[in-house]
Each structure stands twice: as structure tokens, then as C-alpha cells.
Design a protein around this motif. Structure first.
Motif, PDB file in Angstrom:
ATOM      1  N   VAL A   1       5.369  -0.870   3.402  1.00  0.00           N
ATOM      2  CA  VAL A   1       4.406   0.159   2.963  1.00  0.00           C
ATOM      3  C   VAL A   1       5.214   1.223   2.210  1.00  0.00           C
ATOM      4  O   VAL A   1       6.275   1.638   2.672  1.00  0.00           O
ATOM      5  CB  VAL A   1       3.671   0.787   4.175  1.00  0.00           C
ATOM      6  N   GLU A   2       4.719   1.614   1.043  1.00  0.00           N
ATOM      7  CA  GLU A   2       5.429   2.647   0.284  1.00  0.00           C
ATOM      8  C   GLU A   2       5.001   4.007   0.821  1.00  0.00           C
ATOM      9  O   GLU A   2       3.787   4.308   0.840  1.00  0.00           O
ATOM     10  CB  GLU A   2       5.061   2.521  -1.200  1.00  0.00           C
ATOM     11  N   ILE A   3       5.968   4.789   1.291  1.00  0.00           N
ATOM     12  CA  ILE A   3       5.605   6.071   1.888  1.00  0.00           C
ATOM     13  C   ILE A   3       5.964   7.210   0.931  1.00  0.00           C
ATOM     14  O   ILE A   3       7.002   7.187   0.291  1.00  0.00           O
ATOM     15  CB  ILE A   3       6.263   6.261   3.274  1.00  0.00           C
ATOM     16  N   VAL A   4       5.071   8.176   0.858  1.00  0.00           N
ATOM     17  CA  VAL A   4       5.236   9.286  -0.092  1.00  0.00           C
ATOM     18  C   VAL A   4       5.163  10.584   0.706  1.00  0.00           C
ATOM     19  O   VAL A   4       4.103  10.951   1.222  1.00  0.00           O
ATOM     20  CB  VAL A   4       4.102   9.260  -1.152  1.00  0.00           C
TER      21      VAL A   4
ATOM     22  N   ILE B   1       0.389   8.553   1.872  1.00  0.00           N
ATOM     23  CA  ILE B   1       0.859   9.929   1.656  1.00  0.00           C
ATOM     24  C   ILE B   1       0.895  10.636   3.009  1.00  0.00           C
ATOM     25  O   ILE B   1      -0.064  10.541   3.790  1.00  0.00           O
ATOM     26  CB  ILE B   1      -0.083  10.679   0.688  1.00  0.00           C
TER      27      ILE B   1
ATOM     28  N   GLU C   1      -0.367  12.425  -6.508  1.00  0.00           N
ATOM     29  CA  GLU C   1      -0.096  11.223  -5.694  1.00  0.00           C
ATOM     30  C   GLU C   1      -1.386  10.558  -5.216  1.00  0.00           C
ATOM     31  O   GLU C   1      -1.437   9.341  -5.093  1.00  0.00           O
ATOM     32  CB  GLU C   1       0.804  11.570  -4.514  1.00  0.00           C
TER      33      GLU C   1
ATOM     34  N   ARG D   1      -2.720   2.003  -5.837  1.00  0.00           N
ATOM     35  CA  ARG D   1      -2.258   1.432  -4.556  1.00  0.00           C
ATOM     36  C   ARG D   1      -2.189   2.475  -3.440  1.00  0.00           C
ATOM     37  O   ARG D   1      -1.738   2.182  -2.342  1.00  0.00           O
ATOM     38  CB  ARG D   1      -0.893   0.733  -4.683  1.00  0.00           C
ATOM     39  N   THR D   2      -2.612   3.730  -3.692  1.00  0.00           N
ATOM     40  CA  THR D   2      -2.603   4.730  -2.617  1.00  0.00           C
ATOM     41  C   THR D   2      -3.771   4.425  -1.688  1.00  0.00           C
ATOM     42  O   THR D   2      -4.930   4.508  -2.095  1.00  0.00           O
ATOM     43  CB  THR D   2      -2.707   6.163  -3.189  1.00  0.00           C
TER      44      THR D   2
ATOM     45  N   ASP E   1       0.846  -1.201   0.000  1.00  0.00           N
ATOM     46  CA  ASP E   1       0.000   0.000   0.000  1.00  0.00           C
ATOM     47  C   ASP E   1       0.879   1.248   0.000  1.00  0.00           C
ATOM     48  O   ASP E   1       2.013   1.226   0.487  1.00  0.00           O
ATOM     49  CB  ASP E   1      -0.876   0.048   1.263  1.00  0.00           C
ATOM     50  N   ARG E   2       0.310   2.327  -0.496  1.00  0.00           N
ATOM     51  CA  ARG E   2       1.023   3.613  -0.439  1.00  0.00           C
ATOM     52  C   ARG E   2       0.358   4.520   0.599  1.00  0.00           C
ATOM     53  O   ARG E   2      -0.876   4.594   0.656  1.00  0.00           O
ATOM     54  CB  ARG E   2       0.976   4.330  -1.795  1.00  0.00           C
TER      55      ARG E   2
END
Ligand code: PLP
Length: 391
Positions: free
Chosen positions: A128-131, A106, A144, A149-150, A103-104
Motif C-alpha cells: 500500500v502506498e502511504i502518504v 493518506i 493528494e 489510486r487514493t 492503493d494509496r
């Protein structure tokens, strides 16, 4: 229970004296009990399956917490609420239970430090993908939020310590469009809600304005029952439960929440206007000042302008450690929103993990300070600030 037990047994099984059905305490009782029993095992199973109300073990829930949770939900205008041991526990619990590997998330460089650190250290470790964006980067927020996947966006209505206001309408509109969960840390704004923008979850550090006296820690997650229920099993398994006595203190603190907040806001306006004219001060950030870039928008959409003032000095070489320890009333420490006024150097406390470029974007320099204004007499607070700022 009969009274022919031995003293050792009696001490461990004191008789209960329930109140008559028409007789009620005006203050909700503190259920300082870890365990609850049920007369019938079948009924216990129903409690476990969520088919009826009831209590078994206080890590899962406790009636004193439920009194507070219902009140908090009413104040924030949500269907339900859960309380936890601290504001940080509310943030980490929310992110841990709602996000999974891939998951992303933000979040923002202006976000509360431990929220950033948790995303960068813990969530990144779990895949977890962090933005990380700046709240000023409106194009980035739009872009974003639309990315596949956000899963969620974590943001604060008003940021700590530099009082940037989140683009609430933009985040609300774009997140809804793309099915992204909105998690709003509303600690600074109090129980502010907006008719046009309903967010999925509201987080509060109850340690701050809600309890208000700096003597208890707690956190809350407020939102729909469906979403909260989906997080409940993990609440039991993660275990950052609020203690019933702490829940009682927070609920007691809430009795004066509106009075305290009003007095804090009035004091803040007086002090911010005075600071703006002080020769040692370079700039003051307070949403109640006309010089605040979002003053008009803020006063239209928010119930009040809060009690946090951010300021920077003209002389960037001043020894900030001496400045912030000089007051007799403004004590140098963390936290905010309590009845007494506080002062903190911003760089050390809120931006030490940021790069020099990020600090500039976040508006923090070596002379920056955050004031949390209490309910003292403003005359005394002005005299203390005069002392703090004098060369
Ligand atoms: N969120 C914000 C915006 C805060 O300022 C703080 C604490 O300063 C927290 C969360 C964390 O709350 P607690 O100290 O209750 O863990």
C-alpha cells in the motif's frame, strides 16, 4: 432434557430456564457462550448466508456485542456498527480489509502513534502506498486526495496529544469529490457528529470515554451496513473479536458517558484557565481557551471542548520524568478519558518516532505534557498540579 443422566453428563448439559415472554431483565444479559446451536440445519445455512438473524460462533458475532453495536451506531448516528477487541484492532481491521496493494492511503504526522506505525510498517510491507502529510498542509491535502489510486484518508477529529483540529470541511469536500473513503478516528471528540459532514467510517477506542473506567478495552467501527458487511468476512478471519463480558462492561460504562464527559469538560476548563496563568507554563493548548487558534470555530461546531489539555513549560531543561511522577492524583500513564486524571510526557509517548523537524511541526518539545482530566474535585486537582509544577 430428562433427569436420568449421570452427574457427569448433567453437569455438561444444565437445563435452560428461558424467561416468560412478558418478563424482561432491565440489564441486557451477557451471552458468555462461544457456541450457539440451531434446531434445524437448513436454518443454520440461512444464518451463514446472511438471510436471517442468528448466531453460531462468537468470533463472528454474539448477541451481547449486538446490543452494544446498535447503541454505538445510534450515538454516532450511523446505520450500523461492529465492535472489536481494542481501538487499535478497529483501526488495523479497517485498513487491512479496505486497502489492497497499489492503493494509496493518506494519513497524518499528528495521527495516533500506532496508526502511523501500522501504516508505515505493515501496510507498506503489503504494497500500500502511504502518504504522510501534516494537518496544517491544506494544499497537500487537496493535492493528494485528487491523486489517482487514493483509496482512503485516515484522520482524527482532534489529534493526540497536541489537540490540532482536522480541517473537517476540506477533507469531507475533497474526499467526496474524488471518491476517497473517509475514515475518522473520533475517539477524542466522543460521539460527536456533524450534520454537514458525514464521514464513511467512524472509529472509536471504547477503552477511553465510552467505557470510562479504565477497566476494559474495546474498539468500534461505525458506518453504513453495506460497507461494514463488506468487511465482515475478514472480521471472522482476522479474529480480533470483542469478548461478550467486555462488551457488557462497555455498555454499562455508556450509561454514565454524558454525565462523566460533562464533569470532565467542566474540570478541564477550570484547570486550563488556571494553567494558562501559572508562571512555570509556557503555553497551554485546550480548545475551551480563547487562546486556542480554533476556539471560535471549535465551540461553534463541537458539542464540547473535551478533557485533554496539552502544555509546555518555560524551562525546557526541567527533568520531565521527575515532573510527571510528582503528583499524588495525576498518575503517570497512557490512555485517557477515564474518571481519574492522568499525566504523560508527550515526547516519549507520542513523538519518539518523529524526526526533530516533524516534532516541531507537530508542536511537541521536551517539556510538553498531556493531561487527561477526570471527574475528581477540581480543588484537589489544582493542588496536585501546583505540586507537579513547583520547582
Ligand atoms: N485512537 C486514538 C486517538 C487513541 O488515542 C487511542 C489510544 O490511546 C487509540 C485509537 C487506540 O485505542 P486502544 O488503546 O483501545 O487500542
Amino acid at each position: 432434557m430428562g433427569n436420568n443422566f449421570s452427574p457427569e453428563t448433567l453437569c455438561n448439559h444444565p437445563e435452560f430456564h428461558p424467561l416468560p415472554a412478558d418478563n424482561h431483565p432491565l440489564t441486557p444479559p451477557i451471552y458468555q457462550s462461544v457456541k450457539f446451536t440451531v434446531d434445524d440445519f437448513g436454518e443454520l445455512k440461512k444464518i451463514f448466508r446472511g438471510e436471517r438473524e442468528g448466531y453460531f460462533y462468537s468470533r463472528a458475532s454474539n448477541p451481547t456485542l449486538v446490543v452494544l453495536e446498535r447503541l454505538l451506531a445510534q450515538l454516532q448516528g450511523t446505520e450500523g456498527g461492529r465492535t472489536l477487541a481494542s481501538g487499535v484492532a478497529a483501526i488495523t481491521h479497517t485498513l487491512l480489509t479496505l486497502l489492497k496493494s497499489g492503493d494509496r492511503l493518506i494519513y497524518f504526522l499528528e495521527s495516533y502513534g500506532p496508526s502511523r506505525a501500522f501504516a508505515e510498517v505493515m501496510l507498506a510491507k503489503f504494497g500500500v502506498e502511504i502518504v504522510k502529510l501534516s494537518l496544517d498542509d491544506r494544499d497537500g491535502i487537496k493535492r493528494e486526495l485528487a491523486m489517482p489510486r487514493t483509496k482512503a484518508v485516515l484522520f482524527e477529529s482532534v489529534t493526540n496529544p497536541q489537540l490540532k483540529v482536522a480541517p473537517l470541511a476540506l477533507i469531507h469536500q475533497e474526499a467526496k469529490k474524488h471518491g476517497v473513503l473517509t475514515i475518522l478516528d473520533n475517539t477524542f471528540a466522543g460521539f460527536q457528529s456533524w450534520d454537514s459532514w458525514r464521514f464513511d467510517l467512524y472509529i472509536h477506542s471504547l477503552t477511553k470515554y465510552a467505557s470510562g473506567h479504565g477497566d476494559v478495552m474495546g474498539g468500534a467501527i461505525l458506518g453504513s451496513e453495506q460497507l461494514l458487511k463488506s468487511m465482515d468476512r475478514d472480521l471472522h478471519n482476522l479474529g480480533s473479536t470483542l469478548d461478550p463480558h467486555a462488551a457488557y462492561l462497555i455498555q454499562r460504562g455508556l450509561k454514565t458517558y454524558h454525565l462523566r464527559r460533562r464533569a470532565q469538560v467542566e474540570n478541564s476548563q477550570i484547570l486550563a484557565e488556571w494553567l494558562e496563568k501559572h508562571p512555570a507554563v509556557d503555553h497551554v493548548v485546550y480548545p475551551g481557551l480563547k487562546s486556542h487558534p480554533e476556539h471560535e470555530w471549535f465551540t461553534k461546531h463541537f458539542d464540547d471542548t473535551g478533557s485533554i489539555i496539552f502544555l509546555s513549560l518555560k524551562n525546557k531543561q526541567r527533568d520531565i520524568e521527575k515532573v510527571v511522577t510528582r503528583g499524588k492524583l495525576f498518575m503517570m500513564t497512557g490512555s485517557l478519558g477515564s474518571t481519574e486524571s492522568l499525566i504523560t510526557p508527550a515526547l516519549f509517548f507520542y513523538a519518539s518516532d518523529l524526526t526533530p523537524e516533524e516534532r516541531t511541526r507537530a508542536g511537541i518539545d521536551p517539556s510538553s505534557m498531556r493531561l487527561s482530566i477526570g471527574i475528581e474535585n477540581p480543588k484537589d486537582l489544582l493542588a496536585d498540579l501546583q505540586l507537579i509544577l513547583s520547582e
